[in-house]
Motif scaffolding. Sequence first.
Motif, PDB file in Angstrom:
ATOM      1  N   ARG A 234       0.824  -1.208   0.000  1.00 16.41           N
ATOM      2  CA  ARG A 234       0.000   0.000   0.000  1.00 16.41           C
ATOM      3  C   ARG A 234       0.857   1.257   0.000  1.00 16.41           C
ATOM      4  NH1 ARG A 234      -2.309   4.033   2.764  1.00 16.41           N
ATOM      5  NH2 ARG A 234      -4.569   4.357   2.637  1.00 16.41           N
ATOM      6  N   SER A 235       0.409   2.264  -0.743  1.00 15.59           N
ATOM      7  CA  SER A 235       1.068   3.565  -0.775  1.00 15.59           C
ATOM      8  C   SER A 235       0.025   4.662  -0.826  1.00 15.59           C
ATOM      9  CB  SER A 235       1.982   3.673  -2.007  1.00 15.59           C
ATOM     10  OG  SER A 235       2.446   4.995  -2.175  1.00 15.59           O
ATOM     11  N   ASP A 236       0.255   5.744  -0.099  1.00 16.59           N
ATOM     12  CA  ASP A 236      -0.627   6.910  -0.188  1.00 16.59           C
ATOM     13  C   ASP A 236      -0.394   7.679  -1.476  1.00 16.59           C
ATOM     14  OD1 ASP A 236      -1.907   6.496   2.230  1.00 16.59           O
ATOM     15  OD2 ASP A 236      -0.429   7.656   3.370  1.00 16.59           O
ATOM     16  N   ASP A 237       0.781   7.487  -2.086  1.00 18.08           N
ATOM     17  CA  ASP A 237       1.154   8.232  -3.290  1.00 18.08           C
ATOM     18  C   ASP A 237       2.032   7.328  -4.145  1.00 18.08           C
ATOM     19  OD1 ASP A 237       2.282   9.918  -5.223  1.00 18.08           O
ATOM     20  OD2 ASP A 237       2.358  11.636  -3.863  1.00 18.08           O
TER      21      ASP A 237
ATOM     22  N   GLY B 274      16.193  -7.060  -7.071  1.00 18.97           N
ATOM     23  CA  GLY B 274      15.629  -7.663  -8.277  1.00 18.97           C
ATOM     24  C   GLY B 274      14.283  -8.319  -8.113  1.00 18.97           C
ATOM     25  N   ALA B 275      13.709  -8.291  -6.930  1.00 18.18           N
ATOM     26  CA  ALA B 275      12.398  -8.904  -6.701  1.00 18.18           C
ATOM     27  C   ALA B 275      11.289  -7.956  -7.159  1.00 18.18           C
ATOM     28  CB  ALA B 275      12.218  -9.242  -5.223  1.00 18.18           C
ATOM     29  N   SER B 276      10.367  -8.461  -7.969  1.00 17.23           N
ATOM     30  CA  SER B 276       9.257  -7.625  -8.422  1.00 17.23           C
ATOM     31  C   SER B 276       8.202  -7.517  -7.327  1.00 17.23           C
ATOM     32  CB  SER B 276       8.639  -8.192  -9.696  1.00 17.23           C
ATOM     33  OG  SER B 276       8.063  -9.454  -9.462  1.00 17.23           O
ATOM     34  N   VAL B 277       7.638  -6.326  -7.202  1.00 17.58           N
ATOM     35  CA  VAL B 277       6.597  -6.088  -6.205  1.00 17.58           C
ATOM     36  C   VAL B 277       5.690  -4.980  -6.713  1.00 17.58           C
ATOM     37  CG1 VAL B 277       7.973  -4.413  -4.879  1.00 17.58           C
ATOM     38  CG2 VAL B 277       6.147  -5.688  -3.728  1.00 17.58           C
ATOM     39  N   GLY B 278       4.408  -5.101  -6.429  1.00 12.25           N
ATOM     40  CA  GLY B 278       3.456  -4.100  -6.872  1.00 12.25           C
ATOM     41  C   GLY B 278       3.257  -3.000  -5.840  1.00 12.25           C
ATOM     42  N   ILE B 279       2.694  -1.902  -6.319  1.00 15.78           N
ATOM     43  CA  ILE B 279       2.335  -0.759  -5.470  1.00 15.78           C
ATOM     44  C   ILE B 279       0.860  -0.469  -5.722  1.00 15.78           C
ATOM     45  CG2 ILE B 279       2.707   1.709  -5.051  1.00 15.78           C
ATOM     46  CD1 ILE B 279       5.602   1.236  -6.150  1.00 15.78           C
TER      47      ILE B 279
ATOM     48  N   GLN C  55      12.715  -0.141   4.134  1.00 18.77           N
ATOM     49  CA  GLN C  55      12.680   0.921   5.139  1.00 18.77           C
ATOM     50  C   GLN C  55      12.650   2.289   4.460  1.00 18.77           C
ATOM     51  OE1 GLN C  55      16.270  -0.095   7.214  1.00 18.77           O
ATOM     52  NE2 GLN C  55      15.226  -1.241   8.828  1.00 18.77           N
ATOM     53  N   ASP C  56      13.523   2.481   3.471  1.00 17.65           N
ATOM     54  CA  ASP C  56      13.663   3.787   2.827  1.00 17.65           C
ATOM     55  C   ASP C  56      12.504   4.121   1.887  1.00 17.65           C
ATOM     56  OD1 ASP C  56      16.074   4.136   4.108  1.00 17.65           O
ATOM     57  OD2 ASP C  56      17.303   3.536   2.392  1.00 17.65           O
ATOM     58  N   VAL C  57      12.033   3.129   1.147  1.00 19.75           N
ATOM     59  CA  VAL C  57      11.035   3.391   0.094  1.00 19.75           C
ATOM     60  C   VAL C  57       9.607   3.276   0.620  1.00 19.75           C
ATOM     61  CG1 VAL C  57      10.158   2.604  -2.149  1.00 19.75           C
ATOM     62  CG2 VAL C  57      12.629   2.657  -1.719  1.00 19.75           C
ATOM     63  N   PHE C  58       9.352   2.294   1.466  1.00 18.83           N
ATOM     64  CA  PHE C  58       7.985   2.052   1.947  1.00 18.83           C
ATOM     65  C   PHE C  58       7.788   2.421   3.415  1.00 18.83           C
ATOM     66  CE2 PHE C  58       8.328  -0.695  -1.790  1.00 18.83           C
ATOM     67  CZ  PHE C  58       7.123  -0.425  -2.432  1.00 18.83           C
ATOM     68  N   GLY C  59       8.839   2.929   4.057  1.00 19.29           N
ATOM     69  CA  GLY C  59       8.715   3.373   5.437  1.00 19.29           C
ATOM     70  C   GLY C  59       8.524   2.259   6.440  1.00 19.29           C
TER      71      GLY C  59
END
Length: 267
Positions: free
Chosen positions: A79-82, A118-123, A159-163
Amino acid sequence: MPTPDHSNGAPCWIDLMTSDTEKAKDFYGTLFGWTFQTGDQEKYGGYITAAKGGKTVAGMMQKDDSMTGMPDMWSTYLRSDDAAATVRAAAQHGGQVYMEPMAVPEQGRMAMIADVTGASVGIWEPAEMKGFELAAEAGSPAWHELHTKDYAAAVKFYQDVFGWDTDVMSDTPEFRYTTLGAGDAAKAGIMDASGYLPAEVPSNWQIYFAVEDADASVEKAVSMGAQVIHAAEDTPFGRLATLADPTGAMFKIVADTGQGAQAATEA
């Protein structure tokens, strides 16, 4: 069970990219008791939503000609707010952008990236569609886990990208594991897979589905054309097995043996 609380950065949706949606519906419908609804072709590209007991649990999509050579696979979405900001952050921290944020009418915005390992993941940036409505019950997603060849880099990326607020569950040469959240509140895990993933297999996210009886589920899946990748075995977190569906998409199943809470407490 209440609808899962999808906090920012946590897994909130899963879907299957498959070469045969009819075969997939037959397989997962029988195995997990799912029912299906197909979205409008013009609006949603025929995207299929799976439900268990009237609550949405997953999606399915037919692979198109542009995906020739790509294996059938399950994907986890965080999940992402943006979504646009998250995609930019992913690129800045060494990830790759596979699909820029795309609006899904009324439902939200989706994107697809590869993390720094290299692991694919959706947002998923939610609008009307918040995410799966059932979790950790039979026939629904129970756990989401990254198997990575570069453990330290992966932990820092999320940690850096998704908090992610992370907790180290184990840090030994034999078993390094970090979770999003701690103990019973954990929502996903990162495992050091450098010691067992073959060279040709990239880092990857894996999805666990809850079942009532792992051995019976394996037997039923095999009778419908699934392959057993790892046979059912008891672990501190339940009885686990790894399977590939009839077209090759890999997934895991887990049956609660009553030991999970104790293991989390001891970790």
